[in-house]
Design a protein around this motif. Structure first.
Motif, PDB file in Angstrom:
ATOM      1  N   VAL A  45      40.857 -23.619  -8.747  1.00 16.06           N
ATOM      2  CA  VAL A  45      41.140 -24.407  -7.343  1.00 16.06           C
ATOM      3  C   VAL A  45      40.826 -23.590  -6.187  1.00 16.06           C
ATOM      4  O   VAL A  45      40.323 -23.950  -5.606  1.00 16.06           O
ATOM      5  CB  VAL A  45      42.268 -25.040  -7.481  1.00 16.06           C
ATOM      6  CG1 VAL A  45      42.889 -25.741  -6.136  1.00 16.06           C
ATOM      7  CG2 VAL A  45      42.317 -26.145  -8.551  1.00 16.06           C
ATOM      8  N   LEU A  46      41.280 -22.307  -6.398  1.00 14.65           N
ATOM      9  CA  LEU A  46      41.354 -21.428  -5.221  1.00 14.65           C
ATOM     10  C   LEU A  46      40.300 -20.518  -5.134  1.00 14.65           C
ATOM     11  O   LEU A  46      39.992 -20.056  -4.147  1.00 14.65           O
ATOM     12  CB  LEU A  46      42.543 -20.320  -5.424  1.00 14.65           C
ATOM     13  CG  LEU A  46      44.031 -21.079  -5.263  1.00 14.65           C
ATOM     14  CD1 LEU A  46      45.073 -20.174  -5.597  1.00 14.65           C
ATOM     15  CD2 LEU A  46      44.479 -21.890  -3.916  1.00 14.65           C
ATOM     16  N   MET A  47      39.503 -20.410  -5.957  1.00 12.84           N
ATOM     17  CA  MET A  47      38.293 -19.482  -6.146  1.00 12.84           C
ATOM     18  C   MET A  47      37.159 -20.031  -5.212  1.00 12.84           C
ATOM     19  O   MET A  47      36.772 -21.190  -4.840  1.00 12.84           O
ATOM     20  CB  MET A  47      37.849 -18.995  -7.582  1.00 12.84           C
ATOM     21  CG  MET A  47      37.047 -20.129  -8.146  1.00 12.84           C
ATOM     22  SD  MET A  47      36.138 -19.647  -9.841  1.00 12.84           S
ATOM     23  CE  MET A  47      35.140 -20.809 -10.009  1.00 12.84           C
ATOM     24  N   ASP A  48      36.286 -18.902  -4.605  1.00 15.65           N
ATOM     25  CA  ASP A  48      35.030 -19.262  -4.187  1.00 15.65           C
ATOM     26  C   ASP A  48      34.216 -19.497  -5.174  1.00 15.65           C
ATOM     27  O   ASP A  48      34.065 -18.754  -6.179  1.00 15.65           O
ATOM     28  CB  ASP A  48      34.710 -17.960  -3.582  1.00 15.65           C
ATOM     29  CG  ASP A  48      33.260 -17.978  -2.892  1.00 15.65           C
ATOM     30  OD1 ASP A  48      32.326 -18.315  -3.539  1.00 15.65           O
ATOM     31  OD2 ASP A  48      33.188 -17.791  -1.670  1.00 15.65           O
ATOM     32  N   GLY A  49      33.381 -20.709  -5.064  1.00 11.54           N
ATOM     33  CA  GLY A  49      32.505 -21.437  -6.184  1.00 11.54           C
ATOM     34  C   GLY A  49      31.316 -20.488  -6.548  1.00 11.54           C
ATOM     35  O   GLY A  49      31.167 -20.400  -7.712  1.00 11.54           O
ATOM     36  N   GLU A  50      30.971 -19.714  -5.401  1.00 14.66           N
ATOM     37  CA  GLU A  50      29.741 -19.088  -5.780  1.00 14.66           C
ATOM     38  C   GLU A  50      30.284 -17.616  -6.376  1.00 14.66           C
ATOM     39  O   GLU A  50      29.240 -17.171  -7.454  1.00 14.66           O
ATOM     40  CB  GLU A  50      29.003 -18.792  -4.398  1.00 14.66           C
ATOM     41  CG  GLU A  50      28.289 -20.204  -3.891  1.00 14.66           C
ATOM     42  CD  GLU A  50      27.647 -19.742  -2.680  1.00 14.66           C
ATOM     43  OE1 GLU A  50      27.398 -18.566  -2.327  1.00 14.66           O
ATOM     44  OE2 GLU A  50      27.551 -20.980  -1.925  1.00 14.66           O
TER      45      GLU A  50
END
Length: 114
Positions: free
Chosen positions: A36-41
């Motif tokens: 949920v918190l991560m940078d998707g890229e």
């Protein structure tokens, strides 16, 4: 309850979560929280992704300096971001009750999962 930053206080639900979910279920929930918190890229938690999603954790009142402090606290490899393992370790470290009761459990679980 535990203090986080200057004035932010949270209730430590982790021990009861471990009781209800078991160690593997609890670790799965931590990993879901990471996603949920991560940078998707980049697939890590960056300052930007933490700031963008801080309200999901009830941390919207935290200053940029406090958010950076959280990142530094958990950043074990010094890259300025939190990978999934660093995030899980930090979350457990922030739970005093869980730390007292489950140091051995956590080490065994992490060794089996990672």
């Amino acid at each position: 309850m535990a203090a986080l930053g200057r004035d932010v206080v949270f209730e430590d639900f982790f021990p009861s979560m471990v009781e209800k979910l078991g160690s593997e279920g609890f670790l799965k929930e931590l990993r879901n929280g990471f996603r949920v918190l991560m940078d998707g890229e980049r697939e890590v938690i960056t300052f930007e992704s933490l700031k963008k999603n801080s309200a999901l954790l009830g941390l919207q009142e935290m200053s940029d300096d406090e958010l950076m402090c959280m990142l530094r606290e958990g950043d074990l490899d010094g890259d300025g971001c939190l990978n999934e393992r660093e995030f899980c370790v930090l979350m457990v470290r922030l739970s005093p009750d869980l730390m007292d009761k489950s140091r051995l459990w956590f080490a065994e679980t992490v060794a089996n999962v990672f």
